[in-house]
Design a protein around this motif. Structure first.
Motif, PDB file in Angstrom:
ATOM      1  N   ILE A  60     -17.196  99.280 -32.349  1.00 55.44           N
ATOM      2  CA  ILE A  60     -16.814  99.606 -33.731  1.00 55.44           C
ATOM      3  C   ILE A  60     -15.721 100.668 -33.687  1.00 55.44           C
ATOM      4  O   ILE A  60     -15.969 101.811 -33.294  1.00 55.44           O
ATOM      5  N   ASP A  61     -14.513 100.297 -34.104  1.00 57.06           N
ATOM      6  CA  ASP A  61     -13.444 101.292 -34.155  1.00 57.06           C
ATOM      7  C   ASP A  61     -13.794 102.343 -35.213  1.00 57.06           C
ATOM      8  O   ASP A  61     -14.365 102.002 -36.262  1.00 57.06           O
ATOM      9  N   PRO A  62     -13.444 103.610 -34.962  1.00 57.95           N
ATOM     10  CA  PRO A  62     -13.798 104.683 -35.920  1.00 57.95           C
ATOM     11  C   PRO A  62     -12.928 104.589 -37.177  1.00 57.95           C
ATOM     12  O   PRO A  62     -11.798 105.091 -37.210  1.00 57.95           O
ATOM     13  N   LEU A  63     -13.479 103.964 -38.191  1.00 58.53           N
ATOM     14  CA  LEU A  63     -12.678 103.585 -39.363  1.00 58.53           C
ATOM     15  C   LEU A  63     -12.127 104.786 -40.122  1.00 58.53           C
ATOM     16  O   LEU A  63     -10.952 104.811 -40.494  1.00 58.53           O
ATOM     17  N   ASN A  64     -12.981 105.766 -40.343  1.00 63.72           N
ATOM     18  CA  ASN A  64     -12.543 106.895 -41.168  1.00 63.72           C
ATOM     19  C   ASN A  64     -11.340 107.604 -40.546  1.00 63.72           C
ATOM     20  O   ASN A  64     -10.335 107.854 -41.215  1.00 63.72           O
ATOM     21  N   ALA A  65     -11.436 107.871 -39.264  1.00 62.11           N
ATOM     22  CA  ALA A  65     -10.334 108.575 -38.585  1.00 62.11           C
ATOM     23  C   ALA A  65      -9.062 107.725 -38.609  1.00 62.11           C
ATOM     24  O   ALA A  65      -7.956 108.231 -38.858  1.00 62.11           O
ATOM     25  N   ILE A  66      -9.222 106.434 -38.387  1.00 61.27           N
ATOM     26  CA  ILE A  66      -8.057 105.534 -38.387  1.00 61.27           C
ATOM     27  C   ILE A  66      -7.455 105.464 -39.796  1.00 61.27           C
ATOM     28  O   ILE A  66      -6.237 105.517 -39.982  1.00 61.27           O
ATOM     29  N   ALA A  67      -8.342 105.396 -40.797  1.00 62.41           N
ATOM     30  CA  ALA A  67      -7.874 105.277 -42.188  1.00 62.41           C
ATOM     31  C   ALA A  67      -7.090 106.518 -42.605  1.00 62.41           C
ATOM     32  O   ALA A  67      -6.079 106.417 -43.316  1.00 62.41           O
ATOM     33  N   GLN A  68      -7.543 107.667 -42.147  1.00 66.32           N
ATOM     34  CA  GLN A  68      -6.821 108.897 -42.515  1.00 66.32           C
ATOM     35  C   GLN A  68      -5.413 108.898 -41.922  1.00 66.32           C
ATOM     36  O   GLN A  68      -4.455 109.329 -42.572  1.00 66.32           O
ATOM     37  N   ILE A  69      -5.305 108.393 -40.709  1.00 65.81           N
ATOM     38  CA  ILE A  69      -3.972 108.315 -40.084  1.00 65.81           C
ATOM     39  C   ILE A  69      -3.093 107.345 -40.882  1.00 65.81           C
ATOM     40  O   ILE A  69      -1.924 107.617 -41.159  1.00 65.81           O
ATOM     41  N   CYS A  70      -3.680 106.225 -41.269  1.00 67.70           N
ATOM     42  CA  CYS A  70      -2.905 105.235 -42.046  1.00 67.70           C
ATOM     43  C   CYS A  70      -2.431 105.831 -43.373  1.00 67.70           C
ATOM     44  O   CYS A  70      -1.301 105.589 -43.801  1.00 67.70           O
ATOM     45  N   GLN A  71      -3.294 106.609 -43.998  1.00 69.61           N
ATOM     46  CA  GLN A  71      -2.910 107.247 -45.269  1.00 69.61           C
ATOM     47  C   GLN A  71      -1.754 108.207 -45.040  1.00 69.61           C
ATOM     48  O   GLN A  71      -0.780 108.223 -45.788  1.00 69.61           O
ATOM     49  N   ARG A  72      -1.895 109.000 -43.962  1.00 69.74           N
ATOM     50  CA  ARG A  72      -0.883 110.023 -43.684  1.00 69.74           C
ATOM     51  C   ARG A  72       0.499 109.393 -43.505  1.00 69.74           C
ATOM     52  O   ARG A  72       1.487 109.900 -43.993  1.00 69.74           O
ATOM     53  N   TYR A  73       0.541 108.257 -42.809  1.00 69.29           N
ATOM     54  CA  TYR A  73       1.849 107.652 -42.505  1.00 69.29           C
ATOM     55  C   TYR A  73       2.144 106.438 -43.392  1.00 69.29           C
ATOM     56  O   TYR A  73       3.075 105.685 -43.136  1.00 69.29           O
ATOM     57  N   GLN A  74       1.284 106.242 -44.406  1.00 70.50           N
ATOM     58  CA  GLN A  74       1.487 105.137 -45.352  1.00 70.50           C
ATOM     59  C   GLN A  74       1.590 103.789 -44.644  1.00 70.50           C
ATOM     60  O   GLN A  74       2.558 103.039 -44.843  1.00 70.50           O
ATOM     61  N   VAL A  75       0.614 103.516 -43.816  1.00 67.08           N
ATOM     62  CA  VAL A  75       0.575 102.255 -43.078  1.00 67.08           C
ATOM     63  C   VAL A  75      -0.568 101.406 -43.631  1.00 67.08           C
ATOM     64  O   VAL A  75      -1.650 101.920 -43.925  1.00 67.08           O
ATOM     65  N   TRP A  76      -0.330 100.120 -43.768  1.00 69.70           N
ATOM     66  CA  TRP A  76      -1.360  99.179 -44.250  1.00 69.70           C
ATOM     67  C   TRP A  76      -2.514  99.164 -43.243  1.00 69.70           C
ATOM     68  O   TRP A  76      -2.283  99.068 -42.029  1.00 69.70           O
TER      69      TRP A  76
END
Ligand code: PLP
Length: 475
Positions: free
Chosen positions: A243-259
């Motif tokens: 299970i990839d760590p979703l929350n941490a990944i999602a925060q990075i995506c938000q920071r860099y505006q990545v889908w």
């Protein structure tokens, strides 16, 4: 052609055949033993000029086709991820085939469109996915991921690629872990993003994506003038159900505006169990999400549930309206042909409706928990055995292990031995396992999740695995 009177008789014969099949399923070799070309050489080179009787066709089905079938519905099927069916789902499939509807637009079968809308709503409710999301049934997770990549590409380019095509200068980057499923690579190819723009992010010792490595890769790309467009996180990797760590990944995506697209093809079904909901911590930051009821929710292949946070991006990416598809209800209803690649669509919501109602959420939860308990029990046995070792933590009901007859066998030899062991096990026809490689180690994968699997099947499988290992050792 037969009239309905004759069809009724014929259909009863086929139904009897289906019931006999399920009654005797454990007596067939799980993995078909035929060799390449065995079936083909029995099939006439030309289509029949005159009509043939059902007797002849069914006879050929039994003698030619049946031996070439691998029995995915056998409780002794422990390979890949399952493609489970169930009797309620089968009944609905019969009705779907009989109706033969083509569910491209709301008007081409309003009930199909509205049932699909409601089934996606039910799935959101029972899995804890965000209420505000919109869902659609796709044929496969591969198609859903392709659609996600296209949506990400279009949103990030201001819908320019759809309009003018690539100009050769773009460096749109997609990120996924080294354990990601091959469908992501395929999607990247088809979406024209270019394989060299798929960045594989390293994983930790439990095969989960490293968020820090993701962040570094994105930052490096930005510095190099490349454009990060999409991250694919996996909940339940194919190799080890990591299970990839979703929350941490999602925060990075938000920071860099990545889908952020989530591939939960297998493990998404486990979200019906509240005890697994922590894997979607951070789900509010996700753009798209796919899971397959056709894997672990007893709904015949194919049925893949795709959810999006913003349906307008999806529609702007895919919708096309030629004159012949214009309807009076345009814009007031969901025309699902605009939500995926194919225009034509099967009535897949019906089988989901039958399954969800026939099992009830509780019945589904009990079945999944039963599978998980069976896997846990076997995990304990493997863990206690001096000649077998577990190669990845068990997350749900997948066991990854290998035979290790002694401490003095080289890694290469261990790989070779386990590959031979796998073939010996499968050649018995009694069970079917598949493999993967984890950290370069040949790994036996045993997925205990077939609809009708019971403890006795798992016990017998474990006995067989040990016997085959013993006999390989004595060779
Ligand atoms: C993690 C994961 N993603 C995607 C897929 C592809 O699923 P489908 O066959 O529905 O395209 C699989 C198939 O097993 C998978 O394991």
């Amino acid at each position: 052609m037969p009239d309905s009177k004759q069809f009724r008789k014929d259909a009863h014969r086929v139904l009897d055949l289906i019931c006999d099949y399920f009654d005797n399923i454990e007596s067939y070799p799980v993995k078909s033993p035929v060799k390449p070309g065995d079936i083909l050489k029995q099939l006439p080179g030309m289509a029949p000029v005159t009509a043939e009787s059902l007797d002849t066709i069914l006879n050929d089905f039994k003698t030619i086709i049946f031996p070439g079938i691998t029995h995915w519905q056998s409780p002794n099927f422990f390979a890949y991820f399952p493609a489970n069916s169930s009797f309620p789902s089968l009944l609905a499939e019969m009705l779907t085939a009989a109706l033969g509807t083509q569910c491209m637009k709301w008007e081409t079968s309003p009930a199909a469109a509205e049932l699909e809308e409601q089934m996606m709503h039910w799935l959101k409710q029972i899995t804890g996915l965000p209420e505000s999301w919109q869902g659609v049934i796709q044929d496969s997770a591969s198609s859903a991921t392709l659609v996600a990549l296209l949506s990400a590409r279009e949103k990030q380019s201001g819908y320019r690629i759809n309009a003018t095509g690539f100009n050769g200068e773009e460096k749109f980057r997609v990120y996924a872990s080294t354990e990601t499923h091959s469908s992501i690579e395929k999607g990247v190819k088809i979406a024209g993003l270019g394989m060299e723009n798929l960045v594989k992010i390293e994983t930790d010792e439990q095969y989960r994506m490293h968020p820090a490595a993701l962040q570094k890769a994105i930052e490096n790309d930005i510095q190099d003038g490349k454009k990060p467009v999409c991250v694919v996180a996996t909940l339940g990797t194919t190799g080890a159900t990591a299970i990839d760590p979703l929350n941490a990944i999602a925060q990075i995506c938000q920071r860099y505006q990545v889908w952020l697209h989530v591939d939960a093809a297998y493990a998404g079904s486990a979200l019906i169990l509240p005890e697994f909901r922590d894997m979607i911590d951070g789900i509010g930051m996700v753009d798209s999400f796919v899971f397959n009821p056709h894997k672990w929710l007893f709904t015949n292949f194919d049925c893949s549930a795709y959810f999006v946070n913003d349906k307008e991006v999806l529609l702007q990416t895919l919708a096309i309206l030629p004159e012949y598809l214009r309807t009076r209800t345009q814009g007031q209803v969901n025309d699902y042909c605009d939500w995926g690649v194919p225009l034509g669509r099967r009535f897949r919501a019906l089988k989901l409706w039958f399954v969800l109602r026939s099992y009830g959420v509780q019945g589904l939860q009990e079945t999944l928990r039963r599978h998980i308990i069976l896997a846990k029990k076997l995990e304990e046995k493997i863990g206690r055995h001096s000649q077998f070792e577990l190669l990845a933590p068990r997350t749900f009901n997948l066991l990854c292990f290998r035979w290790r007859p002694s401490d003095h066998v080289s890694p290469e030899k261990l790989n070779e031995l386990n590959e031979r062991l796998l073939h010996m096990i499968n050649d018995t026809g009694k069970i079917y396992l598949t493999h993967t490689k984890l950290s370069g180690r040949f790994t036996l994968r045993m997925l205990i999740g077939q609809t009708n699997v019971e403890e006795r099947h798992v016990d017998a499988a474990w006995e067989l695995i040990q016997q085959q290992a013993d006999s390989l050792e004595s060779v």
